[in-house]
Design a protein around this motif. Structure first.
Motif, PDB file in Angstrom:
ATOM      1  N   UNK A 188       0.952  -1.222   0.083  1.00 43.14           N
ATOM      2  CA  UNK A 188      -0.081   0.141  -0.086  1.00 43.14           C
ATOM      3  C   UNK A 188       0.850   1.485   0.054  1.00 43.14           C
ATOM      4  N   UNK A 189       1.949   0.996   0.926  1.00 39.50           N
ATOM      5  CA  UNK A 189       2.715   2.413   1.040  1.00 39.50           C
ATOM      6  C   UNK A 189       3.541   2.673  -0.357  1.00 39.50           C
ATOM      7  N   UNK A 190       4.157   1.576  -0.784  1.00 34.38           N
ATOM      8  CA  UNK A 190       4.693   1.879  -2.144  1.00 34.38           C
ATOM      9  C   UNK A 190       3.976   2.354  -3.150  1.00 34.38           C
ATOM     10  N   UNK A 191       2.660   1.887  -3.584  1.00 33.21           N
ATOM     11  CA  UNK A 191       1.894   2.352  -4.409  1.00 33.21           C
ATOM     12  C   UNK A 191       1.507   3.862  -4.011  1.00 33.21           C
ATOM     13  N   UNK A 192       1.223   4.119  -2.809  1.00 26.87           N
ATOM     14  CA  UNK A 192       0.692   5.357  -2.364  1.00 26.87           C
ATOM     15  C   UNK A 192       1.578   6.412  -2.326  1.00 26.87           C
ATOM     16  N   UNK A 193       2.796   6.168  -1.958  1.00 26.32           N
ATOM     17  CA  UNK A 193       3.949   7.177  -1.565  1.00 26.32           C
ATOM     18  C   UNK A 193       5.021   7.347  -2.757  1.00 26.32           C
ATOM     19  N   UNK A 194       4.789   6.170  -4.025  1.00 30.64           N
ATOM     20  CA  UNK A 194       5.717   6.127  -5.010  1.00 30.64           C
ATOM     21  C   UNK A 194       7.050   5.878  -4.525  1.00 30.64           C
ATOM     22  N   UNK A 195       7.175   5.048  -3.687  1.00 39.35           N
ATOM     23  CA  UNK A 195       8.499   4.447  -3.355  1.00 39.35           C
ATOM     24  C   UNK A 195       9.607   4.182  -4.362  1.00 39.35           C
ATOM     25  N   UNK A 196      10.656   4.680  -4.541  1.00 42.18           N
ATOM     26  CA  UNK A 196      11.418   4.289  -5.378  1.00 42.18           C
ATOM     27  C   UNK A 196      12.605   3.669  -4.971  1.00 42.18           C
ATOM     28  N   UNK A 197      12.993   3.555  -3.619  1.00 45.12           N
ATOM     29  CA  UNK A 197      14.132   2.921  -3.088  1.00 45.12           C
ATOM     30  C   UNK A 197      13.572   2.023  -2.092  1.00 45.12           C
ATOM     31  N   UNK A 198      14.083   0.623  -2.109  1.00 46.75           N
ATOM     32  CA  UNK A 198      13.583  -0.361  -1.341  1.00 46.75           C
ATOM     33  C   UNK A 198      14.556  -1.404  -0.892  1.00 46.75           C
ATOM     34  N   UNK A 199      15.196  -1.271   0.369  1.00 53.03           N
ATOM     35  CA  UNK A 199      15.884  -2.421   0.713  1.00 53.03           C
ATOM     36  C   UNK A 199      15.700  -3.210   1.819  1.00 53.03           C
ATOM     37  N   UNK A 200      15.614  -4.527   1.589  1.00 51.01           N
ATOM     38  CA  UNK A 200      15.228  -5.523   2.239  1.00 51.01           C
ATOM     39  C   UNK A 200      16.109  -6.892   2.326  1.00 51.01           C
ATOM     40  N   UNK A 201      15.839  -7.804   3.376  1.00 53.39           N
ATOM     41  CA  UNK A 201      16.272  -9.008   3.293  1.00 53.39           C
ATOM     42  C   UNK A 201      15.290  -9.767   2.333  1.00 53.39           C
ATOM     43  N   UNK A 202      15.845 -11.004   1.636  1.00 54.68           N
ATOM     44  CA  UNK A 202      15.118 -11.733   0.772  1.00 54.68           C
ATOM     45  C   UNK A 202      13.577 -12.221   1.075  1.00 54.68           C
ATOM     46  N   UNK A 203      13.585 -12.614   2.442  1.00 57.77           N
ATOM     47  CA  UNK A 203      12.141 -13.063   2.857  1.00 57.77           C
ATOM     48  C   UNK A 203      11.121 -11.816   2.725  1.00 57.77           C
ATOM     49  N   UNK A 204      11.634 -10.782   3.013  1.00 58.66           N
ATOM     50  CA  UNK A 204      10.840  -9.513   2.964  1.00 58.66           C
ATOM     51  C   UNK A 204      10.359  -9.617   1.285  1.00 58.66           C
ATOM     52  N   UNK A 205      11.354  -9.665   0.362  1.00 61.01           N
ATOM     53  CA  UNK A 205      11.102  -9.279  -0.864  1.00 61.01           C
ATOM     54  C   UNK A 205      10.145 -10.698  -1.433  1.00 61.01           C
ATOM     55  N   UNK A 206      10.385 -11.680  -0.946  1.00 59.66           N
ATOM     56  CA  UNK A 206       9.330 -12.520  -1.486  1.00 59.66           C
ATOM     57  C   UNK A 206       7.827 -12.184  -0.778  1.00 59.66           C
ATOM     58  N   UNK A 207       7.911 -11.765   0.174  1.00 61.07           N
ATOM     59  CA  UNK A 207       6.574 -11.504   0.946  1.00 61.07           C
ATOM     60  C   UNK A 207       5.794 -10.335  -0.104  1.00 61.07           C
ATOM     61  N   UNK A 208       6.846  -9.394  -0.282  1.00 59.93           N
ATOM     62  CA  UNK A 208       6.170  -8.080  -1.005  1.00 59.93           C
ATOM     63  C   UNK A 208       5.775  -8.464  -2.424  1.00 59.93           C
ATOM     64  N   UNK A 209       6.623  -9.559  -3.175  1.00 62.43           N
ATOM     65  CA  UNK A 209       6.136  -9.949  -4.329  1.00 62.43           C
ATOM     66  C   UNK A 209       4.741 -10.502  -4.451  1.00 62.43           C
ATOM     67  N   UNK A 210       4.710 -11.389  -3.574  1.00 62.58           N
ATOM     68  CA  UNK A 210       3.354 -12.412  -3.259  1.00 62.58           C
ATOM     69  C   UNK A 210       2.129 -11.573  -3.277  1.00 62.58           C
TER      70      UNK A 210
END
Length: 557
Positions: free
Chosen positions: A288-310
């Motif tokens: 929700x925040x990525x879409x609403x705030x136009x997030x362009x920079x995101x750094x996270x561990x692989x587990x979070x990336x999987x969660x985000x994509x799903x």
């Protein structure tokens, strides 16, 4: 071979007179135009004025949007409330929130040393850190403050989540404002705790030079990405930068981690980016925040990336605003890289390898650099010296396997009040033994193959098995125990334990550890062995036998 001879963009970005100009001082390559005091870099961000600085939610869930001007005003109001002076330690123990950010900036303005505590730790663990560092004051949120008091800490605390008394603010604001006394580059700046191998966390002391070098390394990487983009687009880099919208960073790493402090907070903040704070990880909220705030920079561990994509796929939400996606702590699986590219085709993907003691990454690769060697942990950064040593300290050649040893202007001063621990990893001439086994190829890419330390990295958190085993060993019903990691697609590794015990169940064992250590350090599963645990020639439990036997021990086959 150095990165400078391989990458003409590096030569261009670090040219004489530039903010990233590199020269040698004290036998180390450094950013020669950088200030000595981190507060000077922080003050430079005032120029962003009415841009949005921080987006956050207060304790009641109400959204807060602060401009850079408002954020500095808040910082300036807090400084006299600290009662802290140059060289005094001030601890921060809070979840990710705007108060944490402003507290850190206020400590730097006051000339203090920021002691950054693991907000996920148990009350006794927190008190052990406080007793070790003896801060003048602890900046807390309500929950952490209660846990610290309940565990017996009697020192001064300020709960930044509760408004200060207006009379107190007025009285302190009316007093004379002391001039900021600049720190020297080698003065302590921050203390960040690393997981303890013997059950008590060690405080890595990072100097102002360490912090500034780590920050500028991160910003240099970003500037090189922009230069490469400009070349691809056939534009002058100045034109590209002038026409870019304000970048926005989603802060999900804990701020007491060096990745959260530098990559997700200070680096975007100093570049005039918007920092959107997540108090705890929630994939639905992140989408929700990525879409609403136009997030362009995101750094996270692989587990979070999987969660985000799903979650983005399930919610049918567009997260294509992401332009720079970074990760670290463990290798990125190839299928994860492919999934990120499919959903965010414009994004530059990067990875890094480092540790708290190195003030962040000592190897990094982004975009085409990363895609050339996706299995690597990164490429040795230009300001870092890195080599491979065998067990006797002999320097090995390119491609040979051994312990990774590094030196540079970002290597810690040492461990707080731990001269023996410091001497065990840091040589008199500044070489740090990382405890990681790997190799460096002919182009400077680092490949990690094992860890000398008995440590599990689960969801980006370092968990020392010895610390967990110490807690397990305090349970009267347990006669023998062993903790170790097993592969996990989402978390990278999952901590499990095998015990020889009677009269106790799995849930009780897990809860015992969770109550004595941070909950994330508790085993995910516990298997019970009917026989004594296997041991090696020196009498230690042989985890090389237990790991492959885990499915049988837990009854999965």
């Amino acid at each position: 071979m150095s990165a400078a001879t391989l990458d003409p963009v590096f030569v261009e970005v670090t040219a004489p007179g530039s903010p990233f100009e590199v020269g040698e001082r004290g036998g180390l390559r450094q950013f020669v135009n950088a200030p000595d005091d981190l507060n000077h870099l922080i003050e430079s961000a005032r120029r962003f004025g009415e841009r949005t600085c921080v987006v956050d939610f207060d304790s009641d869930g109400a959204e807060r949007r602060l401009t850079f001007t408002q954020f500095f005003d808040w910082r300036d109001q807090l400084v006299p409330m600290l009662h802290a002076h140059r060289g005094e330690r001030v601890a921060i123990c809070m979840r990710n929130r705007a108060e944490w950010l402003v507290g850190f900036l206020a400590i730097m303005r006051a000339g203090g040393i920021a002691v950054l505590m693991n907000s996920r730790a148990s009350g006794p663990e927190l008190v052990a850190m406080l007793e070790d560092t003896a801060p003048a004051v602890v900046l807390v949120d309500a929950e952490r403050g209660q846990a610290i008091r309940a565990a017996g800490w009697q020192g001064r605390m300020l709960d930044l989540t509760h408004p200060f008394d207006p009379d107190e603010i007025a009285r302190r604001s009316a007093g004379p404002v002391s001039a900021h006394e600049d720190a020297a580059g080698d003065d302590p700046c921050t203390i960040l705790f690393t997981s303890g191998t013997t059950g008590r966390a060690k405080g890595a002391v990072l100097s102002h030079r360490n912090m500034i070098t780590g920050l500028l390394n991160t910003q240099l990487s970003g500037m090189m990405v922009l230069h490469n983009m400009a070349r691809t687009m056939g534009l002058p880099v100045e034109t590209l930068i002038a026409n870019l919208p304000q970048a926005a960073s989603l802060l999900v790493y804990p701020l007491f981690h060096v990745s959260g402090l530098i990559s997700a907070f200070l680096s975007p903040f100093l570049a005039g980016s918007k920092v959107v704070v997540m108090r705890r990880w929630d994939a639905q909220e992140a989408v929700r925040l990525i879409a609403r705030e136009g997030i362009s920079l995101f750094s996270a561990v692989p587990a979070m990336l999987w969660d985000l994509l799903h979650r983005a796929e399930l919610s049918d939400v567009d997260i294509a605003s992401l332009r720079n996606i970074g990760s670290g702590g463990q290798a990125l699986p190839v299928n994860l890289v492919e999934a990120v590219h499919a959903m965010c085709p414009q994004a530059q993907i990067g990875t890094g390898y480092g540790m708290t003691e190195c003030t962040g990454a000592i190897a990094q690769s982004v975009g085409p650099d990363f895609m050339r060697r996706p299995a690597a942990a990164g490429r040795v950064l230009p300001l870092v010296d890195a080599r491979i040593e065998d067990a006797d300290g002999r320097v090995l050649g390119t491609g040979e396997l051994g312990e990774i040893v590094v030196r540079g202007a970002q290597i810690m001063l040492g461990y707080w009040n731990r001269p023996e621990d410091t001497a065990a990893v840091l040589s008199p001439d500044g070489w740090l033994r990382t405890g990681d086994v790997g190799l460096i190829d002919e182009e400077g890419y680092v490949f990690i193959v094992d860890r000398k330390k008995d440590m599990v990295i689960s969801g980006g958190e370092n968990i020392y098995c010895a610390e967990v085993e110490r807690a397990l060993g305090e349970l009267p019903q347990i006669r023998e125990c062993a903790a170790f990691g097993i592969p996990d697609e989402r978390l990278g590794e999952r901590l499990v334990a095998v015990v020889v015990a009677e009269g106790i169940g799995e849930d009780e064992v897990i809860e015992w550890v969770a109550q004595r250590l941070a909950r994330y350090k508790a085993p995910a599963r516990v298997a019970f062995s009917a026989t004594t645990l296997p041991r090696n020639a020196v009498g230690k439990v042989d985890k090389n036998i237990l790991r492959p036997a885990w499915p049988t021990l837990i009854g999965e086959q």
